[in-house]
Design a protein around this motif. Structure first.
Motif, PDB file in Angstrom:
ATOM      1  N   LYS A 108       4.676  23.720  34.367  1.00 35.25           N
ATOM      2  CA  LYS A 108       3.958  24.911  33.570  1.00 35.25           C
ATOM      3  C   LYS A 108       3.517  24.446  32.460  1.00 35.25           C
ATOM      4  O   LYS A 108       3.605  23.389  31.928  1.00 35.25           O
ATOM      5  CB  LYS A 108       5.359  25.604  33.224  1.00 35.25           C
ATOM      6  CG  LYS A 108       6.257  26.190  34.636  1.00 35.25           C
ATOM      7  CD  LYS A 108       5.348  26.929  35.450  1.00 35.25           C
ATOM      8  CE  LYS A 108       6.416  27.539  36.666  1.00 35.25           C
ATOM      9  NZ  LYS A 108       7.124  26.812  37.383  1.00 35.25           N
ATOM     10  N   THR A 109       2.642  25.199  31.923  1.00 33.02           N
ATOM     11  CA  THR A 109       1.964  25.332  30.690  1.00 33.02           C
ATOM     12  C   THR A 109       2.635  25.995  29.481  1.00 33.02           C
ATOM     13  O   THR A 109       2.871  27.384  29.733  1.00 33.02           O
ATOM     14  CB  THR A 109       0.411  25.745  30.748  1.00 33.02           C
ATOM     15  OG1 THR A 109      -0.181  24.770  31.616  1.00 33.02           O
ATOM     16  CG2 THR A 109      -0.235  25.546  29.492  1.00 33.02           C
ATOM     17  N   ILE A 110       3.043  25.365  28.490  1.00 36.19           N
ATOM     18  CA  ILE A 110       3.930  26.088  27.553  1.00 36.19           C
ATOM     19  C   ILE A 110       3.419  26.130  26.104  1.00 36.19           C
ATOM     20  O   ILE A 110       2.751  25.187  25.615  1.00 36.19           O
ATOM     21  CB  ILE A 110       5.230  25.505  27.631  1.00 36.19           C
ATOM     22  CG1 ILE A 110       5.853  25.545  29.010  1.00 36.19           C
ATOM     23  CG2 ILE A 110       6.367  26.157  26.377  1.00 36.19           C
ATOM     24  CD1 ILE A 110       5.996  26.999  29.556  1.00 36.19           C
ATOM     25  N   LEU A 111       3.235  27.098  25.360  1.00 36.82           N
ATOM     26  CA  LEU A 111       2.855  27.184  23.883  1.00 36.82           C
ATOM     27  C   LEU A 111       3.812  27.077  23.053  1.00 36.82           C
ATOM     28  O   LEU A 111       4.760  27.808  23.272  1.00 36.82           O
ATOM     29  CB  LEU A 111       1.885  28.614  23.886  1.00 36.82           C
ATOM     30  CG  LEU A 111       0.953  28.425  22.554  1.00 36.82           C
ATOM     31  CD1 LEU A 111      -0.064  29.606  22.778  1.00 36.82           C
ATOM     32  CD2 LEU A 111       1.722  28.777  21.315  1.00 36.82           C
ATOM     33  N   LEU A 112       3.991  25.919  22.238  1.00 34.63           N
ATOM     34  CA  LEU A 112       4.815  25.767  21.291  1.00 34.63           C
ATOM     35  C   LEU A 112       4.454  26.152  19.938  1.00 34.63           C
ATOM     36  O   LEU A 112       5.466  26.512  19.004  1.00 34.63           O
ATOM     37  CB  LEU A 112       5.374  24.461  21.288  1.00 34.63           C
ATOM     38  CG  LEU A 112       6.031  23.804  22.423  1.00 34.63           C
ATOM     39  CD1 LEU A 112       6.428  22.330  22.366  1.00 34.63           C
ATOM     40  CD2 LEU A 112       7.290  24.370  22.992  1.00 34.63           C
ATOM     41  N   GLY A 113       3.122  26.354  19.584  1.00 34.68           N
ATOM     42  CA  GLY A 113       2.771  26.292  18.280  1.00 34.68           C
ATOM     43  C   GLY A 113       2.929  24.971  17.430  1.00 34.68           C
ATOM     44  O   GLY A 113       3.145  24.015  18.093  1.00 34.68           O
ATOM     45  N   LYS A 114       2.807  25.064  16.208  1.00 36.93           N
ATOM     46  CA  LYS A 114       2.843  23.967  15.379  1.00 36.93           C
ATOM     47  C   LYS A 114       3.494  24.204  13.976  1.00 36.93           C
ATOM     48  O   LYS A 114       3.402  25.357  13.398  1.00 36.93           O
ATOM     49  CB  LYS A 114       1.341  23.580  14.982  1.00 36.93           C
ATOM     50  CG  LYS A 114       0.393  23.304  16.263  1.00 36.93           C
ATOM     51  CD  LYS A 114      -1.161  22.943  16.088  1.00 36.93           C
ATOM     52  CE  LYS A 114      -1.934  22.815  16.866  1.00 36.93           C
ATOM     53  NZ  LYS A 114      -3.325  22.853  16.791  1.00 36.93           N
ATOM     54  N   GLY A 115       4.214  23.184  13.756  1.00 38.59           N
ATOM     55  CA  GLY A 115       5.083  23.198  12.527  1.00 38.59           C
ATOM     56  C   GLY A 115       6.113  24.042  12.132  1.00 38.59           C
ATOM     57  O   GLY A 115       6.825  23.512  11.318  1.00 38.59           O
ATOM     58  N   SER A 116       6.451  24.955  12.851  1.00 39.71           N
ATOM     59  CA  SER A 116       7.414  25.757  12.760  1.00 39.71           C
ATOM     60  C   SER A 116       8.827  25.243  13.397  1.00 39.71           C
ATOM     61  O   SER A 116       8.874  24.275  14.079  1.00 39.71           O
ATOM     62  CB  SER A 116       7.229  27.260  13.253  1.00 39.71           C
ATOM     63  OG  SER A 116       7.273  27.163  14.655  1.00 39.71           O
ATOM     64  N   PHE A 117       9.791  25.808  12.950  1.00 36.87           N
ATOM     65  CA  PHE A 117      11.304  25.318  13.463  1.00 36.87           C
ATOM     66  C   PHE A 117      11.274  25.747  15.025  1.00 36.87           C
ATOM     67  O   PHE A 117      11.733  24.871  15.752  1.00 36.87           O
ATOM     68  CB  PHE A 117      12.498  26.286  12.777  1.00 36.87           C
ATOM     69  CG  PHE A 117      13.707  26.356  13.583  1.00 36.87           C
ATOM     70  CD1 PHE A 117      14.497  25.070  13.412  1.00 36.87           C
ATOM     71  CD2 PHE A 117      14.276  27.241  14.503  1.00 36.87           C
ATOM     72  CE1 PHE A 117      15.615  24.759  14.064  1.00 36.87           C
ATOM     73  CE2 PHE A 117      15.319  27.006  15.038  1.00 36.87           C
ATOM     74  CZ  PHE A 117      16.156  25.860  15.062  1.00 36.87           C
ATOM     75  N   GLY A 118      10.651  26.596  15.564  1.00 32.90           N
ATOM     76  CA  GLY A 118      10.746  26.938  16.715  1.00 32.90           C
ATOM     77  C   GLY A 118       9.547  25.881  17.700  1.00 32.90           C
ATOM     78  O   GLY A 118      10.210  25.487  18.669  1.00 32.90           O
ATOM     79  N   ALA A 119       8.566  25.538  17.226  1.00 34.36           N
ATOM     80  CA  ALA A 119       8.002  24.436  17.722  1.00 34.36           C
ATOM     81  C   ALA A 119       8.785  23.105  17.893  1.00 34.36           C
ATOM     82  O   ALA A 119       8.602  22.510  18.763  1.00 34.36           O
ATOM     83  CB  ALA A 119       6.627  24.386  17.054  1.00 34.36           C
ATOM     84  N   ASN A 120       9.333  22.812  16.612  1.00 33.39           N
ATOM     85  CA  ASN A 120       9.695  21.465  16.539  1.00 33.39           C
ATOM     86  C   ASN A 120      11.074  21.682  17.517  1.00 33.39           C
ATOM     87  O   ASN A 120      11.318  20.659  18.246  1.00 33.39           O
ATOM     88  CB  ASN A 120      10.281  21.025  15.328  1.00 33.39           C
ATOM     89  CG  ASN A 120       9.101  20.975  14.278  1.00 33.39           C
ATOM     90  OD1 ASN A 120       8.111  20.525  14.928  1.00 33.39           O
ATOM     91  ND2 ASN A 120       9.312  21.216  13.059  1.00 33.39           N
TER      92      ASN A 120
END
Length: 314
Positions: free
Chosen positions: A139-151
């Protein structure tokens, strides 16, 4: 003393008494526009209402929990800030991002009360067919960047052996809902208090599945097990088991006991009313006290003793 002078002196005394009755507090929160900044605004209004204006709170924008902690070194008795309790422990021990940046002021940090936790959400489109974390493969997943959720999302993908099987979308988290709706991604990862605004928006615009973790997976993450109740999001007919990072409000020993007592008392007494405005406050319960690993302020302890709320032995 003439009558005029007596009146003037009395008026000045009244003004002075009124000014001294108001306690001013600075609440260092998060980036403006974030849910935690909005919480700060709601809390400031609740504290003012609950104390009949005796406590006035100014909400300050922040770049994050580390900055909030670092500012303890230069702030005074009026400083209240939010951060995960785990970060306080790192600061006091001079570890990780605080290595070489230790300060005696860190040892004076004291807890007041918990606020909504940073709760992990793995949000997948219904078309993806994903039912659990193992289904992220391919799957293709978007994590974002730099946030707690992304990490944290990247950590879980690696932890559960999915690094080679998941495609990470190169986009900002602010684009997640549109990207999911338009089929450019299969899902996104976000962390925030629930109900999280971007998850509410996603669930309202397209059928989604917020994934649960197994108890074994929760244990592997070494985070706090959290349950998002059924019905929190559109189309969610069962509880969601996930993880969270506890967050709390802190002051220092510079704050006097009476102010810490009033802040803590008013927070708990106004919590139900705040939850009527923003449901994320319903997630704050006395059970969250156990997640706070920092010593409590004596003023806060006085309230907890009166209210019969258990405080961790530490």
């Amino acid at each position: 003393m003439t009558f005029f002078k007596m009146i003037t002196a009395g008026a000045l005394a009244l003004v002075a008494a009124t000014a001294s009755a108001e306690t001013r507090v600075t609440y260092k929160s998060a980036k403006s526009g974030s849910s935690y900044y909005q919480m700060g605004v709601e809390l400031a209004e609740a504290l003012k209402a609950g104390t009949d204006g005796e406590i006035s709170v100014t909400v300050e924008e922040s770049q994050g929990s580390v900055q909030n902690l670092m500012e303890v070194r230069a702030r005074g008795a009026d400083y209240v800030f939010t951060t995960p309790p785990a970060l306080v422990g790192l600061a006091q021990g001079g570890k990780a991002m605080f290595e070489g940046k230790g300060a005696p002021q860190f040892d004076e940090i004291r807890a007041l009360f918990p606020i909504p936790s940073l709760t992990m959400h793995f949000v997948m489109s219904q078309d993806s067919g994903a039912e659990g974390l193992s289904d992220l493969a391919g799957k293709t997943i978007l994590l974002g960047k730099g946030s707690f959720g992304a990490n944290e999302g990247a950590k879980y993908i690696e932890l559960f052996g999915l690094s080679d099987d998941v495609k990470i979308a190169d986009a900002e988290l602010s684009n997640a809902v549109n990207a999911l709706k338009n089929g450019r991604i299969d899902g996104f990862v976000t962390a925030g208090s629930f109900p999280a605004p971007n998850v509410v928006e996603a669930a309202a615009s397209t059928p989604v599945k917020v994934l649960s973790l197994t108890d074994d997976q929760v244990a592997e993450t070494k985070r706090t097990r959290t349950v998002i109740p059924a019905g929190t999001y559109a189309g969610q007919d069962a509880d969601i088991v996930t993880t969270s990072l506890p967050v709390a409000a802190f002051a220092t020993t510079l704050m006097d006991d009476d102010t810490a007592y009033e802040l803590t008392r008013t927070f708990w007494e106004q919590k139900t009313e705040m939850a009527g405005v923003s449901p994320w406050w319903t997630g704050v319960t006395p059970e969250l006290m156990a997640t706070i690993t920092t010593a409590f302020h004596p003023g806060a302890l006085r309230y907890y003793e009166e209210a019969g709320i258990a405080v961790p032995a530490n």
